[in-house]
Motif scaffolding. Structure first.
Motif, mmCIF file in Angstrom:
data_model
loop_
_atom_site.group_PDB
_atom_site.id
_atom_site.type_symbol
_atom_site.label_atom_id
_atom_site.label_comp_id
_atom_site.label_asym_id
_atom_site.label_seq_id
_atom_site.Cartn_x
_atom_site.Cartn_y
_atom_site.Cartn_z
ATOM 1 N N GLN A 1 5.418 -5.554 -3.900
ATOM 2 C CA GLN A 1 4.197 -6.349 -3.844
ATOM 3 C C GLN A 1 4.213 -7.313 -2.669
ATOM 4 O O GLN A 1 3.164 -7.763 -2.204
ATOM 5 C CB GLN A 1 4.017 -7.132 -5.156
ATOM 6 C CG GLN A 1 3.693 -6.288 -6.374
ATOM 7 C CD GLN A 1 2.365 -5.572 -6.261
ATOM 8 O OE1 GLN A 1 1.475 -6.014 -5.533
ATOM 9 N NE2 GLN A 1 2.224 -4.458 -6.963
ATOM 10 N N VAL B 1 4.209 -6.792 3.709
ATOM 11 C CA VAL B 1 3.223 -7.265 4.684
ATOM 12 C C VAL B 1 2.890 -6.095 5.601
ATOM 13 O O VAL B 1 3.690 -5.697 6.461
ATOM 14 C CB VAL B 1 3.764 -8.458 5.496
ATOM 15 C CG1 VAL B 1 2.721 -8.889 6.537
ATOM 16 C CG2 VAL B 1 4.116 -9.612 4.581
ATOM 17 N N HIS C 1 -3.133 -4.076 1.816
ATOM 18 C CA HIS C 1 -2.157 -4.573 0.851
ATOM 19 C C HIS C 1 -1.903 -3.535 -0.229
ATOM 20 O O HIS C 1 -2.694 -2.598 -0.421
ATOM 21 C CB HIS C 1 -2.654 -5.874 0.208
ATOM 22 C CG HIS C 1 -3.942 -5.722 -0.547
ATOM 23 N ND1 HIS C 1 -5.182 -5.711 0.081
ATOM 24 C CD2 HIS C 1 -4.190 -5.553 -1.878
ATOM 25 C CE1 HIS C 1 -6.138 -5.546 -0.825
ATOM 26 N NE2 HIS C 1 -5.563 -5.448 -2.015
ATOM 27 N N LEU D 1 -2.809 1.739 -1.507
ATOM 28 C CA LEU D 1 -3.105 0.633 -0.595
ATOM 29 C C LEU D 1 -4.613 0.434 -0.513
ATOM 30 O O LEU D 1 -5.406 1.368 -0.700
ATOM 31 C CB LEU D 1 -2.553 0.932 0.801
ATOM 32 C CG LEU D 1 -1.085 1.381 0.891
ATOM 33 C CD1 LEU D 1 -0.743 1.751 2.329
ATOM 34 C CD2 LEU D 1 -0.158 0.298 0.377
ATOM 35 N N GLY E 1 -7.741 -2.047 1.760
ATOM 36 C CA GLY E 1 -8.019 -2.993 2.827
ATOM 37 C C GLY E 1 -9.458 -2.905 3.284
ATOM 38 O O GLY E 1 -10.296 -2.195 2.693
#
Length: 427
Positions: A22, A25, A46, A75, A77
């Motif tokens: 989690q 980056v 993320h 993911l 974004g």
């Protein structure tokens, strides 16, 4: 490939992997082209979810582990193609293989070091909320993830493995009470050993009596033999077992009147002793029942040979008459060297020894009445010890030697192999 339950629990079920993933980056993804040749950028990428993580273990020869984690990462974004903004969801299959070496062995603990980590990306699915996705955007995302994700995931695996190692060592470095007589503080005697599908652990421990005094023993490491058809092999050295026996077998001196109620062969023993009295001994025929005192001398010693375990024990046998004035007439003081056959088993997570009389060597230490030849007493003394002392010893051993819950693998239906100087528990 096998997965040790404790590895799966520590890394997957307890959320250790998910928790540290989690914190990933992820870099922004920038590229030219896309819809109508517009520039493309994906920002705020993320991790949303870790799907279906699976773990497998291979034990290559040496002192290491090959760990493979297969999972799917979801993911999300923001995607900007030209002037069009959209949400992007990405599913990527990941296969991470890490070769882990155990090193820096000190005081029963080891450190783990990842020697190399290979991260392979499998299928990648990209979806825009609007449903519009050009081939060039797809290529940009694929190339960027393949270039960056391995470098991000391997450090996470390194952290997770080291944290899991701390948890695993907790199953080894355990202080376990031994009934009410003391404790055993287990630890490794050497680095773990791997060969094929077999993990070998050479166990040692600090054996303490109640009150804190340590029973010393030789802590030299042992060489475990390769046993490819076993999951786990635990080695217990002869010297360590001797320290545990010294803790368990603490029988106080036993004094009793030699009667049939205590010893079935009492009358035969008394008759045999009477025949040994020297001619003209005025004190030998004093009235009064014979009394017997049994005393352990020194520490027990377990001898491990090929497919055989024997416990050697030294017992002093005093035969005496206590006169009315309180004076003790020592008829015989005998030394009995016992060879006790040991049957070894695992019951309820404990190593249990059950002893039976194998051999008896009898020698005369002293006699106040001049007895010198005691050869006829050997069968009587053997029966005496088998009936009176051996049940007490087996009772003391009955609580067993508690074993650590190594890697949370239950010790059920295990095999035991006895080698020279080494006892192996095969799971």
């Amino acid at each position: 490939m096998r997965c040790f339950p404790v590895l799966s629990d520590a890394i997957l079920k307890n959320g250790l992997l998910q928790q540290h993933l989690q914190g990933l980056v992820l870099p922004n993804i920038m590229g030219d082209g896309g819809l109508l040749n517009s520039p493309t950028s994906i920002t705020g990428l993320h991790l949303v979810k870790v799907w279906l993580p699976k773990l497998s273990v291979v034990l290559p020869p040496g002192i290491g582990v090959q760990l493979t984690i297969a999972t799917r990462l979801e993911l999300s974004g923001n995607c900007l193609v030209g002037l069009l903004s959209d949400l992007v969801d990405i599913l990527v299959d990941v296969n991470i293989t890490a070769n882990i070496k155990c090193t820096n062995f000190e005081s029963g603990t080891v450190q783990v070091v990842i020697e190399d980590c290979l991260c392979i990306l499998g299928a990648i699915k990209i979806k825009l909320l609007s449903g519009l996705l050009s081939l060039s955007v797809n290529d940009i995302v694929l190339n960027k993830l393949r270039a960056t994700l391995p470098g991000l995931l391997c450090p996470v695996v390194d952290i997770v493995i080291n944290l899991a190692n701390i948890q695993l060592l907790g199953t080894l470095n355990a202080v376990i009470p031994v009934g009410t007589v003391g404790t055993i503080h287990y630890h490794l005697a050497s680095l773990p050993f791997t060969s094929g599908l077999f993990l070998g652990l050479d166990l040692d421990g600090v054996v303490k009596q109640v009150g804190g005094s340590i029973i010393p023993h030789d802590s030299s490491a042992s060489a475990l033999p390769p046993l490819l058809d076993k999951l786990l092999v635990l080695g217990l050295r002869q010297s360590f077992l001797n320290a545990v026996l010294s803790l368990l077998i603490q029988i106080p001196p036993q004094t009793f009147t030699c009667t049939p109620e205590v010893f079935s062969g009492a009358s035969h023993l008394q008759e045999a002793i009477t025949t040994l009295f020297p001619a003209g001994c005025s004190t030998c025929h004093e009235t009064g029942p014979l009394s017997i005192k049994l005393m352990l001398s020194g520490n027990p010693f377990i001898l491990l040979e090929e497919n055989k375990a024997t416990v050697e024990l030294l017992v002093m046998i005093q035969v005496f008459i206590q006169r009315l004035d309180g004076h003790i007439l020592n008829l015989l003081l005998l030394k009995a060297d016992l060879g006790l056959n040991a049957h070894v088993s695992i019951t309820g997570g404990r190593l249990v020894l059950a002893l039976s009389l194998g051999s008896t060597s009898l020698s005369l230490e002293s006699s106040d009445v001049g007895i010198s030849n005691i050869s006829i007493l050997k069968p009587h003394c053997s029966s005496l010890l088998a009936e009176t002392l051996l049940p007490l010893i087996n009772g003391a051993l009955g609580i067993g030697m508690p074993l650590p819950n190594v890697l949370d693998i239950p010790l059920i239906k295990v095999d035991i192999q006895i080698l020279v100087g080494l006892l192996l528990i095969l799971v």
